[in-house]
Design a protein around this motif. Structure first.
Motif, PDB file in Angstrom:
ATOM      1  N   GLU A  36       0.814  -1.224   0.000  1.00 54.22           N
ATOM      2  CA  GLU A  36       0.000   0.000   0.000  1.00 54.22           C
ATOM      3  C   GLU A  36       0.844   1.269   0.000  1.00 54.22           C
ATOM      4  O   GLU A  36       0.313   2.363  -0.038  1.00 54.22           O
ATOM      5  CB  GLU A  36      -1.014   0.027   1.142  1.00 54.22           C
ATOM      6  N   GLN A  42       7.214   1.160   4.440  1.00 53.43           N
ATOM      7  CA  GLN A  42       6.933   0.355   5.622  1.00 53.43           C
ATOM      8  C   GLN A  42       7.103  -1.119   5.246  1.00 53.43           C
ATOM      9  O   GLN A  42       6.955  -1.498   4.087  1.00 53.43           O
ATOM     10  CB  GLN A  42       5.507   0.607   6.095  1.00 53.43           C
ATOM     11  N   ILE A 212      -1.477 -10.149  19.604  1.00 54.08           N
ATOM     12  CA  ILE A 212      -1.708 -10.683  18.260  1.00 54.08           C
ATOM     13  C   ILE A 212      -1.751  -9.523  17.265  1.00 54.08           C
ATOM     14  O   ILE A 212      -2.433  -8.538  17.489  1.00 54.08           O
ATOM     15  CB  ILE A 212      -3.050 -11.425  18.182  1.00 54.08           C
ATOM     16  N   LYS A 213      -1.015  -9.669  16.190  1.00 49.45           N
ATOM     17  CA  LYS A 213      -1.034  -8.647  15.154  1.00 49.45           C
ATOM     18  C   LYS A 213      -1.469  -9.243  13.825  1.00 49.45           C
ATOM     19  O   LYS A 213      -1.406 -10.452  13.649  1.00 49.45           O
ATOM     20  CB  LYS A 213       0.351  -8.022  15.015  1.00 49.45           C
ATOM     21  N   VAL A 214      -1.900  -8.355  12.941  1.00 50.52           N
ATOM     22  CA  VAL A 214      -2.347  -8.840  11.633  1.00 50.52           C
ATOM     23  C   VAL A 214      -1.698  -8.051  10.506  1.00 50.52           C
ATOM     24  O   VAL A 214      -1.335  -6.886  10.681  1.00 50.52           O
ATOM     25  CB  VAL A 214      -3.882  -8.741  11.461  1.00 50.52           C
ATOM     26  N   GLU A 215      -1.555  -8.700   9.366  1.00 48.46           N
ATOM     27  CA  GLU A 215      -1.155  -8.008   8.153  1.00 48.46           C
ATOM     28  C   GLU A 215      -1.668  -8.815   6.966  1.00 48.46           C
ATOM     29  O   GLU A 215      -2.099  -9.959   7.119  1.00 48.46           O
ATOM     30  CB  GLU A 215       0.361  -7.802   8.081  1.00 48.46           C
ATOM     31  N   ARG A 216      -1.652  -8.199   5.809  1.00 51.27           N
ATOM     32  CA  ARG A 216      -2.144  -8.892   4.612  1.00 51.27           C
ATOM     33  C   ARG A 216      -1.111  -8.681   3.519  1.00 51.27           C
ATOM     34  O   ARG A 216      -0.814  -7.538   3.157  1.00 51.27           O
ATOM     35  CB  ARG A 216      -3.490  -8.297   4.207  1.00 51.27           C
ATOM     36  N   SER A 235      -4.301 -13.026   4.522  1.00 46.54           N
ATOM     37  CA  SER A 235      -4.278 -12.365   5.833  1.00 46.54           C
ATOM     38  C   SER A 235      -3.509 -13.246   6.798  1.00 46.54           C
ATOM     39  O   SER A 235      -3.698 -14.453   6.834  1.00 46.54           O
ATOM     40  CB  SER A 235      -5.700 -12.163   6.352  1.00 46.54           C
TER      41      SER A 235
ATOM     42  N   SER B  30      -7.515  -6.636   7.706  1.00 50.80           N
ATOM     43  CA  SER B  30      -6.141  -6.971   8.079  1.00 50.80           C
ATOM     44  C   SER B  30      -5.095  -6.114   7.390  1.00 50.80           C
ATOM     45  O   SER B  30      -3.912  -6.425   7.423  1.00 50.80           O
ATOM     46  CB  SER B  30      -5.862  -8.470   7.861  1.00 50.80           C
ATOM     47  N   SER B  31      -5.536  -5.009   6.783  1.00 46.95           N
ATOM     48  CA  SER B  31      -4.546  -4.070   6.251  1.00 46.95           C
ATOM     49  C   SER B  31      -5.160  -2.683   6.256  1.00 46.95           C
ATOM     50  O   SER B  31      -6.372  -2.516   6.444  1.00 46.95           O
ATOM     51  CB  SER B  31      -4.164  -4.448   4.814  1.00 46.95           C
ATOM     52  N   LEU B  32      -4.314  -1.695   6.057  1.00 45.80           N
ATOM     53  CA  LEU B  32      -4.785  -0.316   6.011  1.00 45.80           C
ATOM     54  C   LEU B  32      -5.830  -0.138   4.916  1.00 45.80           C
ATOM     55  O   LEU B  32      -6.824   0.551   5.092  1.00 45.80           O
ATOM     56  CB  LEU B  32      -3.586   0.608   5.766  1.00 45.80           C
ATOM     57  N   ARG B 368      -9.827  -1.947  18.099  1.00 46.54           N
ATOM     58  CA  ARG B 368      -8.436  -1.640  17.778  1.00 46.54           C
ATOM     59  C   ARG B 368      -8.293  -0.366  16.981  1.00 46.54           C
ATOM     60  O   ARG B 368      -9.290   0.200  16.518  1.00 46.54           O
ATOM     61  CB  ARG B 368      -7.830  -2.785  16.961  1.00 46.54           C
ATOM     62  N   TYR B 370      -5.758   1.639  13.910  1.00 48.61           N
ATOM     63  CA  TYR B 370      -4.570   1.816  13.079  1.00 48.61           C
ATOM     64  C   TYR B 370      -3.904   3.102  13.571  1.00 48.61           C
ATOM     65  O   TYR B 370      -4.551   4.148  13.653  1.00 48.61           O
ATOM     66  CB  TYR B 370      -4.942   1.939  11.605  1.00 48.61           C
ATOM     67  N   ASP B 387       4.000   2.983  12.184  1.00 47.57           N
ATOM     68  CA  ASP B 387       2.584   2.707  12.046  1.00 47.57           C
ATOM     69  C   ASP B 387       2.290   1.286  12.450  1.00 47.57           C
ATOM     70  O   ASP B 387       3.165   0.425  12.451  1.00 47.57           O
ATOM     71  CB  ASP B 387       2.079   3.031  10.635  1.00 47.57           C
ATOM     72  N   SER B 388       1.051   1.052  12.832  1.00 45.63           N
ATOM     73  CA  SER B 388       0.669  -0.264  13.317  1.00 45.63           C
ATOM     74  C   SER B 388      -0.826  -0.424  13.141  1.00 45.63           C
ATOM     75  O   SER B 388      -1.585   0.516  13.348  1.00 45.63           O
ATOM     76  CB  SER B 388       1.057  -0.378  14.795  1.00 45.63           C
ATOM     77  N   MET B 389      -1.227  -1.622  12.762  1.00 41.03           N
ATOM     78  CA  MET B 389      -2.651  -1.930  12.670  1.00 41.03           C
ATOM     79  C   MET B 389      -3.207  -2.284  14.049  1.00 41.03           C
ATOM     80  O   MET B 389      -4.389  -2.525  14.192  1.00 41.03           O
ATOM     81  CB  MET B 389      -2.864  -3.170  11.768  1.00 41.03           C
ATOM     82  N   ASP B 390      -2.348  -2.370  15.020  1.00 43.48           N
ATOM     83  CA  ASP B 390      -2.717  -3.073  16.235  1.00 43.48           C
ATOM     84  C   ASP B 390      -2.735  -2.225  17.496  1.00 43.48           C
ATOM     85  O   ASP B 390      -2.487  -2.713  18.581  1.00 43.48           O
ATOM     86  CB  ASP B 390      -1.781  -4.273  16.400  1.00 43.48           C
ATOM     87  N   SER B 481       0.188   2.256  20.172  1.00 44.98           N
ATOM     88  CA  SER B 481       0.029   0.938  19.572  1.00 44.98           C
ATOM     89  C   SER B 481       0.462  -0.175  20.526  1.00 44.98           C
ATOM     90  O   SER B 481       0.464  -1.338  20.154  1.00 44.98           O
ATOM     91  CB  SER B 481       0.789   0.862  18.239  1.00 44.98           C
TER      92      SER B 481
END
Lengths: 263, 716
Positions: A36, A42, A212-216, A235, B30-32, B368, B370, B387-390, B481
């Motif tokens: 993205e 990142q 717990i963390k997430v990414e795709r 995911s 699970s993503s931005l 949660r 972002y 940055d962090s999704m969490d 985060s």
């Protein structure tokens, strides 16, 4: 040794073996650019499946864009487990602009031309998010006998056609062969998973003590006449401190006494 | 002002779970991009009813102009005759823009740095001179109406002639001057406005704004907006077949979609195959529908963004996992409140929503955020510092709670009711009234934290410009985060700040503030330390009952200060016991602290009792402390203390509780061996000791007298 192409290899034999080749991937740094961003740099925390495929292809010396079929969903499966705490830092780097007005194309006419940034221009500082001392265990199954055998030889001998790296070429990777292990499928059940959890974020049990963390990230690719595209993203759930994650009602495999998820 | 419907209306409209579920993504966020897609989706659902063009219009961008004078300006164009012309009586309309005119004005905003807005309606820059406003109006005819994409769309539409006529009018002689004259006459001065056209197509018809006049205006606007998804900057036709990164469906993907956070720009060629911007769709594949939905996230994204310490901080709420219908309604409510939260940071607003909404509390850990800090160097040059999704709310809230607990403990006694080891002495550290960081109140602390002020008060100030290594921003993002900070880096910031401060007076308050923060961070699990730094990251062992409490009554009066000296002994013992970093196994750090405590104590004595202007701390400032000098400094200070004690006719030495411990600690320090601690660590704990020592006096004047060594106490 010359670089090889993979023509016709993928459809030779498409059943996955009951064993996997396991190896550790380590490096001082890693950077797996998240799709993205291009203006911002990142990184994913878990090495994307497509990057693992590229790294194995580099070890084998396969030609660019030639190997996506061999790493397709039916003929390959990959499990990744982070084995060191996942940490990142900001690493400002001086980079050249790739905006069109700052690019030089050579030669000035003809078909075979390359574009490159003008090295005499001033640099701009940009922040790269980089992984610090990333380390993963990868369990890899490849249906293609020849590729598998050759890769195992490389692992055993500690050799590689191209130097393997973690995302960017300057982040060199160290590969340690762990051996060939049986892959035992397990019934769907609620269990602790050691590897990264794939496409099962909703089944993850959130516990206060485990973060717990997430990414795709990209999982599969395909080549066409002009280049390549990602054909599937996946995911991923993972624990930063690498502890196992409790997942409800999930299909796993057992490898070397560990529970892993393949994709 | 916002056009978003109240959450109750949203809930009413989307009360049917099954129907709402069909409009939501069928997999977890699970993503931005997933998150932006959900925001865009909720926004479109909320504002639906605007018809088929709703997703392409941007009514929220100009709600600030509602009811402002001279905020809607339009050319009154008569197309009912043979030749197009401006209304001779009133060539320009000047009105107040308002909620009732949104649909008629049909504005579709586009980043002004990139060109004119998609719609014929264009928003001016801020406070523009009448002359510039006239230029904008003229450009409706000379730029918008003649644009290739607009012209193509017009050619396909039965009302396309309207746009052609506008273009023709733009070429009419003196048209620019006539607009300028009309504007000069009608406008009071500078203004910020929406500029557009109103057309009359029938001889007896009215002048109608674009949304009312003909669908051709919206049709052309949509075509322009879609064209920008594949053609922007250097890219002319970035489209191809690929898998959409949000929906996972394959089909045509566009390469130059707008990103409300601007992480992805077509100009940065580095990631495109062959540096070819037309290949952008390969690296960032989104379908046209998804691209438009992502753009519609901007109202909510903007509401979750605030500026601090030179960076934009984003704090975007969502729910972990797949968004169910109930989640979607809850999320809409949270976002609605964020849009309307005027003076609050998004963190405070989200926390307020959380406190007011039992369902959010039930959702608990799934709630949660972002989190990102983005530095905008120039319009097209961004850096993300973290940055962090969490992110969670728990992490900042937990930190403020721990911070409060530390302030209320005997160490600080911010509220004056802590259970002291000895009430005759002051708390371990001072708590000046006028420092925000010492306000023991959750909402104040949360605001102090969210705005970054929490770290601005304690970390090095550094350069004026934000930079990637600005640890204040890093710390803010880490706390939001829930990622632990490296304790060594935190101590470095502290010491750098103390060195910046250290001038005429020793910065006791600063040290006290830093130490509160350090304890709170450790207690909230937000510090990690490796090796020798491990104990610094451990929480204090603050206990409610003081086992040593009973001791002081049995402690005999001592030669160096009577009962108060006994109280000091108890207090020091307790402080050392409760602080893992100052354990006996950490002789270097313990030695530094004790040395500081002695210097602080003697300094306090010199200031109060002797009225000296040059004190021991002036002779041994923070920067004098280094690894190699520690032992020598300690022996100097010990010697000085002996001299003072003699001058005061004492048999023993002053501040024996410190001296004794220092004397037993020093030999355990092995400066020639493996030094485990670096100077920063020593300097921080030295400073902490000084602040402790300087604050270590009796609460009342009577006892202050008792504290002074006198000849009568010599016999012991």
């Amino acid at each position: 040794m010359s670089q090889e192409t993979l023509e016709g290899w993928a459809d030779e034999d498409d059943t996955l073996p009951e064993t996997c080749l396991s190896f550790e991937l380590r490096g001082e740094w890693g950077h797996f650019r998240r799709v993205e961003g291009n203006i911002v740099k990142q990184t994913y925390r878990i090495i994307p499946r497509t990057t693992v495929a590229g790294l194995v292809a580099a070890v084998l010396g396969l030609e660019r864009d030639s190997y996506y079929e061999a790493f397709g969903p039916e003929v390959s499966s990959i499990a990744v487990e982070a084995i060191e705490e996942l940490r990142t830092i900001n690493l400002p780097q001086n980079t050249l602009s790739t905006a069109k007005e700052h690019m030089t194309t050579m030669p000035s006419r003809g078909h075979a031309r390359i574009s490159m940034p003008d090295p005499t221009k001033l640099r701009q500082q940009h922040n790269y998010e980089v992984l610090v001392e990333p380390a993963y265990r990868v369990d890899l199954r490849l249906a293609n006998d020849e590729l598998r055998t050759r890769f195992r030889d490389h692992l055993r001998n500690g050799t590689a056609y191209y130097p393997p790296s973690l995302g960017l070429s300057e982040h060199l990777a160290e590969i340690t062969y762990l051996g060939e292990f049986d892959v035992t499928p397990r019934e769907r059940e609620t269990t602790e998973v050691d590897s990264a959890v794939l496409e099962a974020v909703d089944n993850v049990e959130l516990a206060p003590e485990t973060e717990i963390k997430v990414e795709r990230s990209p999982a599969f690719m395909a080549a066409d006449e002009d280049g390549r595209t990602t054909t599937a993203f996946q995911s991923i759930a993972y624990a930063t401190r690498t502890e196992p994650i409790l997942v409800q009602n999930v299909e796993t495999h057992e490898v070397d006494g560990r529970r892993v998820m393949f994709s | 002002m916002s056009l978003l419907p109240e959450p109750s209306m949203f809930n009413e409209r989307y009360g049917d779970d099954a129907k709402l579920a069909r409009k939501l993504p069928n997999r977890p966020i699970s993503s931005l991009r997933d998150l932006q897609y959900v925001y865009g989706r909720l926004y479109t659902l909320a504002t639906a009813g605007g018809g088929e063009y709703a997703a392409y219009l941007t009514p929220e961008k100009s709600t600030d102009l509602f009811d402002e004078p001279e905020s809607l300006l339009y050319l009154r164009v008569d197309l009912s005759g043979d030749e197009p012309g401006l209304d001779p009586d009133r060539p320009v309309g000047v009105e107040r823009y308002g909620e009732g005119k949104v649909e008629a004005v049909a504005h579709s905003w586009y980043d002004s740095a990139r060109g004119f807005d998609h719609s014929v309606t264009h928003r001016t820059g801020k406070n523009k001179e009448p002359e510039k406003v006239a230029e904008y109006l003229h450009e409706r005819l000379t730029a918008w109406a003649v644009d290739d994409v607009i012209q193509d769309a017009a050619a396909d539409h039965e009302d396309g002639w309207i746009i052609n006529e506008l273009a023709t009018l733009g070429e009419t002689e003196n048209i620019r001057e006539r607009i300028e004259t009309a504007i000069d006459e009608q406008l009071d001065g500078k203004t910020t406005a929406l500029t557009t056209v109103a057309v009359k197509v029938e001889p007896d018809g009215k002048f109608l704004l674009p949304g009312k006049a003909s669908p051709v205006f919206n049709e052309a606007m949509r075509a322009r907006k879609q064209a920008k998804l594949v053609s922007k900057g250097e890219a002319t036709d970035s489209v191809g077949d690929a898998t959409d990164l949000v929906t996972g469906h394959s089909g045509p993907a566009v390469g130059t979609a707008e990103d409300p956070l601007n992480y992805f720009l077509g100009k940065q060629l580095e990631k495109f195959p062959g540096f070819d911007p037309d290949q952008a769709w390969r690296t960032h594949p989104v379908s046209e529908d998804v691209a438009v939905t992502l753009m519609n996230a901007s109202t909510f994204v903007d509401a979750c963004d605030y500026y601090t310490m030179g960076a934009n901080v984003y704090y975007l709420p969502y729910f972990f996992g797949r968004l169910g219908p109930e989640d979607a309604r809850d999320l809409y409510q949270v976002l609605y409140e964020l849009v309307h939260a005027e003076d609050m940071t998004p963190i405070e607003s989200a926390y307020r929503s959380y406190q007011d909404t039992p369902r959010l509390q039930e959702v608990g850990k799934r709630f949660r955020f972002y989190v990102a800090a983005v530095m905008e160097h120039q319009t097209k040059r961004f850096d993300v510092f973290g940055d962090s999704m969490d992110g969670t709310l728990f992490s900042p809230v937990e930190l403020t709670r721990k911070h409060e607990q530390v302030l209320q403990s005997w160490l600080y006694d911010a509220e004056g009711d802590a259970d002291h080891p000895d009430p005759r002495l002051r708390a371990a550290f001072p708590t000046p009234d006028n420092w925000d960081i010492f306000v023991s109140e959750e909402s104040t602390l949360l605001s102090t934290l969210a705005t970054g002020w929490y770290f601005e008060q304690t970390f090095a100030t550094g350069d004026d410009d934000a930079s990637a290594d600005d640890y204040r921003i890093r710390a803010l993002v880490a706390v939001l985060s829930g990622e632990p900070l490296d304790v060594k880096a935190v101590l470095t910031e502290y010491v750098d700040r103390l060195l910046e401060d250290e001038g005429e007076e020793f910065p006791s308050f600063r040290v006290a503030a830093q130490y509160t923060q350090l304890c709170a961070l450790a207690d909230a699990g937000l510090l990690t330390g490796r090796e020798a730094y491990e104990p610094v990251a451990e929480p204090l062992q603050l206990t409610d009952d003081h086992p040593t409490n009973d001791m002081y009554s049995d402690t005999p009066a001592r030669a160096d200060g009577g009962n108060v000296a006994g109280a000091r002994e108890t207090k020091l013992e307790q402080f050392l016991d409760q602080t893992p970093a100052l354990d006996e196994e950490q002789p270097e750090r313990r030695g530094s602290f004790l040395l500081g405590a002695l210097v602080g104590q003697v300094t306090g004595y010199q200031q109060v009792s002797e009225g000296r202007s040059t004190t021991l701390i002036d002779q041994y400032p923070i920067k004098a402390v280094t690894e190699s000098k520690l032992k020598r400094l300690a022996s100097d200070v010990l010697n000085k203390n002996v001299v003072y004690s003699r001058e005061n006719n004492m048999a023993g030495t002053m501040y024996r509780e410190v001296v004794d411990r220092l004397v037993t600690t020093l030999p355990r320090i092995d400066i020639d061996g493996d030094w485990e601690l670096d100077t920063t660590d020593l300097r921080f704990y030295y400073s902490l000791g000084v602040a402790y020592g300087m604050n270590n006096w009796a609460s009342s004047d009577d006892e202050q007298a008792d504290d002074q060594p006198t000849a009568t106490q010599e016999e012991a």
